[in-house]
Design a protein around this motif. Structure first.
Motif, PDB file in Angstrom:
ATOM      1  N   GLY A  63       2.584  12.134  -0.879  1.00 59.98           N
ATOM      2  CA  GLY A  63       2.863  10.729  -0.628  1.00 59.98           C
ATOM      3  C   GLY A  63       1.638   9.865  -0.820  1.00 59.98           C
ATOM      4  O   GLY A  63       1.136   9.269   0.130  1.00 59.98           O
ATOM      5  N   TRP A  64       1.132   9.802  -2.056  1.00 63.17           N
ATOM      6  CA  TRP A  64      -0.060   8.996  -2.340  1.00 63.17           C
ATOM      7  C   TRP A  64       0.355   7.546  -2.550  1.00 63.17           C
ATOM      8  O   TRP A  64       0.966   7.189  -3.561  1.00 63.17           O
ATOM      9  CB  TRP A  64      -0.774   9.528  -3.586  1.00 63.17           C
ATOM     10  CG  TRP A  64      -1.450  10.843  -3.330  1.00 63.17           C
ATOM     11  CD1 TRP A  64      -2.721  11.023  -2.877  1.00 63.17           C
ATOM     12  CD2 TRP A  64      -0.910  12.148  -3.496  1.00 63.17           C
ATOM     13  NE1 TRP A  64      -3.007  12.368  -2.754  1.00 63.17           N
ATOM     14  CE2 TRP A  64      -1.905  13.082  -3.132  1.00 63.17           C
ATOM     15  CE3 TRP A  64       0.330  12.632  -3.932  1.00 63.17           C
ATOM     16  CZ2 TRP A  64      -1.714  14.460  -3.180  1.00 63.17           C
ATOM     17  CZ3 TRP A  64       0.524  13.999  -3.965  1.00 63.17           C
ATOM     18  CH2 TRP A  64      -0.487  14.889  -3.596  1.00 63.17           C
ATOM     19  N   ARG A  65       0.024   6.676  -1.615  1.00 64.78           N
ATOM     20  CA  ARG A  65       0.401   5.267  -1.718  1.00 64.78           C
ATOM     21  C   ARG A  65      -0.620   4.461  -2.519  1.00 64.78           C
ATOM     22  O   ARG A  65      -0.333   3.362  -2.967  1.00 64.78           O
ATOM     23  CB  ARG A  65       0.579   4.669  -0.324  1.00 64.78           C
ATOM     24  CG  ARG A  65       1.769   5.261   0.422  1.00 64.78           C
ATOM     25  CD  ARG A  65       1.910   4.665   1.792  1.00 64.78           C
ATOM     26  NE  ARG A  65       2.202   3.240   1.771  1.00 64.78           N
ATOM     27  CZ  ARG A  65       3.432   2.731   1.660  1.00 64.78           C
ATOM     28  NH1 ARG A  65       4.489   3.527   1.538  1.00 64.78           N
ATOM     29  NH2 ARG A  65       3.607   1.417   1.667  1.00 64.78           N
ATOM     30  N   LEU A 131      -0.723   0.600  -5.977  1.00 62.13           N
ATOM     31  CA  LEU A 131      -0.567   0.573  -4.522  1.00 62.13           C
ATOM     32  C   LEU A 131       0.901   0.369  -4.182  1.00 62.13           C
ATOM     33  O   LEU A 131       1.523  -0.603  -4.631  1.00 62.13           O
ATOM     34  CB  LEU A 131      -1.406  -0.563  -3.927  1.00 62.13           C
ATOM     35  CG  LEU A 131      -1.308  -0.783  -2.418  1.00 62.13           C
ATOM     36  CD1 LEU A 131      -1.819   0.440  -1.649  1.00 62.13           C
ATOM     37  CD2 LEU A 131      -2.083  -2.033  -2.018  1.00 62.13           C
ATOM     38  N   ASP A 132       1.465   1.277  -3.378  1.00 61.32           N
ATOM     39  CA  ASP A 132       2.862   1.172  -2.969  1.00 61.32           C
ATOM     40  C   ASP A 132       3.052  -0.013  -2.033  1.00 61.32           C
ATOM     41  O   ASP A 132       2.218  -0.261  -1.137  1.00 61.32           O
ATOM     42  CB  ASP A 132       3.313   2.448  -2.255  1.00 61.32           C
ATOM     43  CG  ASP A 132       3.516   3.616  -3.205  1.00 61.32           C
ATOM     44  OD1 ASP A 132       3.409   3.406  -4.432  1.00 61.32           O
ATOM     45  OD2 ASP A 132       3.759   4.733  -2.714  1.00 61.32           O
ATOM     46  N   SER A 133       4.162  -0.713  -2.206  1.00 55.19           N
ATOM     47  CA  SER A 133       4.399  -1.934  -1.455  1.00 55.19           C
ATOM     48  C   SER A 133       5.879  -2.102  -1.160  1.00 55.19           C
ATOM     49  O   SER A 133       6.729  -1.804  -2.006  1.00 55.19           O
ATOM     50  CB  SER A 133       3.886  -3.140  -2.260  1.00 55.19           C
ATOM     51  OG  SER A 133       4.306  -4.363  -1.686  1.00 55.19           O
ATOM     52  N   GLU A 175       7.519   0.725  -3.252  1.00 52.53           N
ATOM     53  CA  GLU A 175       7.295   2.025  -2.627  1.00 52.53           C
ATOM     54  C   GLU A 175       8.512   2.926  -2.796  1.00 52.53           C
ATOM     55  O   GLU A 175       9.653   2.483  -2.643  1.00 52.53           O
ATOM     56  CB  GLU A 175       6.949   1.857  -1.150  1.00 52.53           C
ATOM     57  CG  GLU A 175       8.056   1.250  -0.309  1.00 52.53           C
ATOM     58  CD  GLU A 175       7.687   1.161   1.165  1.00 52.53           C
ATOM     59  OE1 GLU A 175       6.485   1.199   1.478  1.00 52.53           O
ATOM     60  OE2 GLU A 175       8.608   1.039   1.996  1.00 52.53           O
ATOM     61  N   LYS A 179       5.949   4.149   4.448  1.00 48.56           N
ATOM     62  CA  LYS A 179       4.686   4.768   4.836  1.00 48.56           C
ATOM     63  C   LYS A 179       4.880   5.579   6.111  1.00 48.56           C
ATOM     64  O   LYS A 179       5.503   5.130   7.059  1.00 48.56           O
ATOM     65  CB  LYS A 179       3.629   3.679   5.061  1.00 48.56           C
ATOM     66  CG  LYS A 179       2.239   4.195   5.408  1.00 48.56           C
ATOM     67  CD  LYS A 179       1.274   3.013   5.477  1.00 48.56           C
ATOM     68  CE  LYS A 179      -0.150   3.487   5.772  1.00 48.56           C
ATOM     69  NZ  LYS A 179      -0.289   3.993   7.147  1.00 48.56           N
ATOM     70  N   ASN A 183      -3.187   6.314   5.172  1.00 51.26           N
ATOM     71  CA  ASN A 183      -3.415   6.539   3.746  1.00 51.26           C
ATOM     72  C   ASN A 183      -4.685   7.340   3.519  1.00 51.26           C
ATOM     73  O   ASN A 183      -5.699   7.129   4.195  1.00 51.26           O
ATOM     74  CB  ASN A 183      -3.524   5.203   3.007  1.00 51.26           C
ATOM     75  CG  ASN A 183      -2.186   4.508   2.853  1.00 51.26           C
ATOM     76  OD1 ASN A 183      -1.153   5.027   3.256  1.00 51.26           O
ATOM     77  ND2 ASN A 183      -2.207   3.326   2.272  1.00 51.26           N
ATOM     78  N   HIS A 186      -8.014   4.009   0.537  1.00 51.79           N
ATOM     79  CA  HIS A 186      -7.822   2.607   0.890  1.00 51.79           C
ATOM     80  C   HIS A 186      -8.899   1.748   0.235  1.00 51.79           C
ATOM     81  O   HIS A 186      -9.854   2.267  -0.367  1.00 51.79           O
ATOM     82  CB  HIS A 186      -7.818   2.408   2.412  1.00 51.79           C
ATOM     83  CG  HIS A 186      -9.160   2.570   3.059  1.00 51.79           C
ATOM     84  ND1 HIS A 186      -9.597   3.762   3.604  1.00 51.79           N
ATOM     85  CD2 HIS A 186     -10.183   1.692   3.251  1.00 51.79           C
ATOM     86  CE1 HIS A 186     -10.809   3.601   4.111  1.00 51.79           C
ATOM     87  NE2 HIS A 186     -11.190   2.358   3.907  1.00 51.79           N
ATOM     88  N   SER A 230       2.863  -3.919   4.247  1.00 54.83           N
ATOM     89  CA  SER A 230       3.544  -2.659   3.949  1.00 54.83           C
ATOM     90  C   SER A 230       2.967  -1.496   4.739  1.00 54.83           C
ATOM     91  O   SER A 230       3.380  -0.352   4.553  1.00 54.83           O
ATOM     92  CB  SER A 230       3.467  -2.370   2.445  1.00 54.83           C
ATOM     93  OG  SER A 230       4.087  -3.397   1.707  1.00 54.83           O
ATOM     94  N   ASN A 232      -0.253  -0.461   4.620  1.00 53.87           N
ATOM     95  CA  ASN A 232      -1.412   0.157   3.980  1.00 53.87           C
ATOM     96  C   ASN A 232      -2.704  -0.320   4.635  1.00 53.87           C
ATOM     97  O   ASN A 232      -2.918  -1.527   4.793  1.00 53.87           O
ATOM     98  CB  ASN A 232      -1.440  -0.199   2.493  1.00 53.87           C
ATOM     99  CG  ASN A 232      -0.205   0.281   1.766  1.00 53.87           C
ATOM    100  OD1 ASN A 232       0.113   1.465   1.785  1.00 53.87           O
ATOM    101  ND2 ASN A 232       0.506  -0.645   1.126  1.00 53.87           N
TER     102      ASN A 232
END
Length: 242
Positions: A63-65, A131-133, A175, A179, A183, A186, A230, A232
C-alpha cells in the motif's frame, strides 16, 4: 516556502541511502541524526530536493501511497539494469502488464522506472512523485499553497510542478483504497524568508483542511507533523535562515 525533502523509512538507512545516492547521483550531506541518511539532488543550479532516509523497525507494508517514479524513457532497460546492479530488485505488487518496471530498493520500498512520456521533459532522474488522494483537486490546492508549485501538464488527474517547470512532477492520483497506516514515504515543506514562518505555514495548512498529527511519535520535534485531507503525513520544517 518550498518542497525540501522526500523522506523514506528503512531498517538500514545507511545501506538504503547508499543505493539512492548512486541511483540518483545525490550529493551526500551531513544528516541531522547519525542514524539517518541525507543526500541532495540538484535539478539545476538553483533547484534542489533532499532525499532523507530515517530508521524504521518493520519491513515496508503493501500500500504505497507515495513513491518515486524514476525517468527511464528510451533508456528504460539500461536504467533498470543499472539499478538492479546497485541492489534493486524486481517486484510484483499486482501491477499486471504495464509499460513501466516496478523495482524495490534494498529495504523493499517500491518504485517505478517509467517509459518515455512527454510530460517528463527536464525532470531529472526523478520523473514524478505520485501521491494517493481521496480528492486530487482538493489536495492539489493544499500542496500548491504549501510549496509554491503550480499546475502543469502531467499524467495524473492533477499535476503540480516547480514554477520553473523543471524537476519532478507531483501527481495527485485517486486512491485505490483508504489509508490504513503511517505512510512509509512523506514530503517535508520549509518556510522561506519571503513567505509565512513555520507557525504561519501550519495555520495556512489548517485553513485548507490539513490537521495536526496527534500520535505520540509526531511530537517533540522542531518540525510539525501534519496530515492532508486524505490522511497523508507531511512535515512543516523550522524556519529557513536568511
Amino acid at each position: 516556502m518550498r518542497l525540501e525533502n522526500i523522506v523514506l523509512q528503512a531498517r538500514d538507512p545507511h545501506a538504503t541511502g547508499r543505493f539512492w545516492s548512486a541511483a540518483l547521483g545525490l550529493v551526500d550531506l551531513e544528516p541531522g541524526s547519525p542514524e539517518d541518511y541525507e543526500g541532495r539532488l540538484w535539478v539545476d543550479d538553483e533547484l534542489w530536493l533532499d532525499l532523507c532516509v530515517e530508521p524504521a523497525t518493520e519491513p515496508p507494508p503493501l500500500g504505497w501511497r507515495l513513491h518515486l517514479d524514476l525517468r527511464g524513457g528510451e533508456q528504460q532497460a539500461e536504467v533498470v539494469q543499472r539499478l538492479t546492479g546497485l541492489g534493486g530488485t524486481r517486484v510484483d505488487i499486482g501491477q499486471g502488464e504495464v509499460p513501466w518496471v516496478v523495482l524495490a530498493d534494498p529495504d523493499g520500498n517500491a518504485f517505478c522506472v517509467m517509459e518515455e512520456r512527454a510530460a517528463y521533459s527536464d525532470t531529472g532522474p526523478i520523473a514524478a512523485l505520485p501521491l494517493d488522494s481521496v480528492d486530487p483537486q482538493r489536495d492539489a490546492e493544499l500542496y500548491a499553497a504549501l510549496t509554491g508549485w503550480v499546475p502543469a501538464p502531467g499524467v495524473g488527474p492533477v499535476t503540480l510542478r516547480h514554477p520553473s517547470l523543471r524537476g519532478p512532477l507531483l501527481e495527485l492520483c485517486p486512491e485505490p483504497e483508504p489509508k490504513a497506516r503511517q505512510n512509509r514515504t512523506h514530503l517535508d515543506v520549509r518556510p522561506t524568508p519571503d513567505g509565512p514562518d513555520q507557525r504561519g505555514l501550519v495555520e495556512l495548512a489548517r485553513s485548507l483542511g490539513a490537521t495536526l498529527a496527534t500520535d505520540d511519535w509526531a511530537h517533540g520535534h522542531p518540525w510539525v507533523v501534519m496530515r492532508d485531507l486524505s490522511g497523508n503525513e507531511f512535515c512543516v520544517l523550522a524556519d529557513a535562515e536568511d
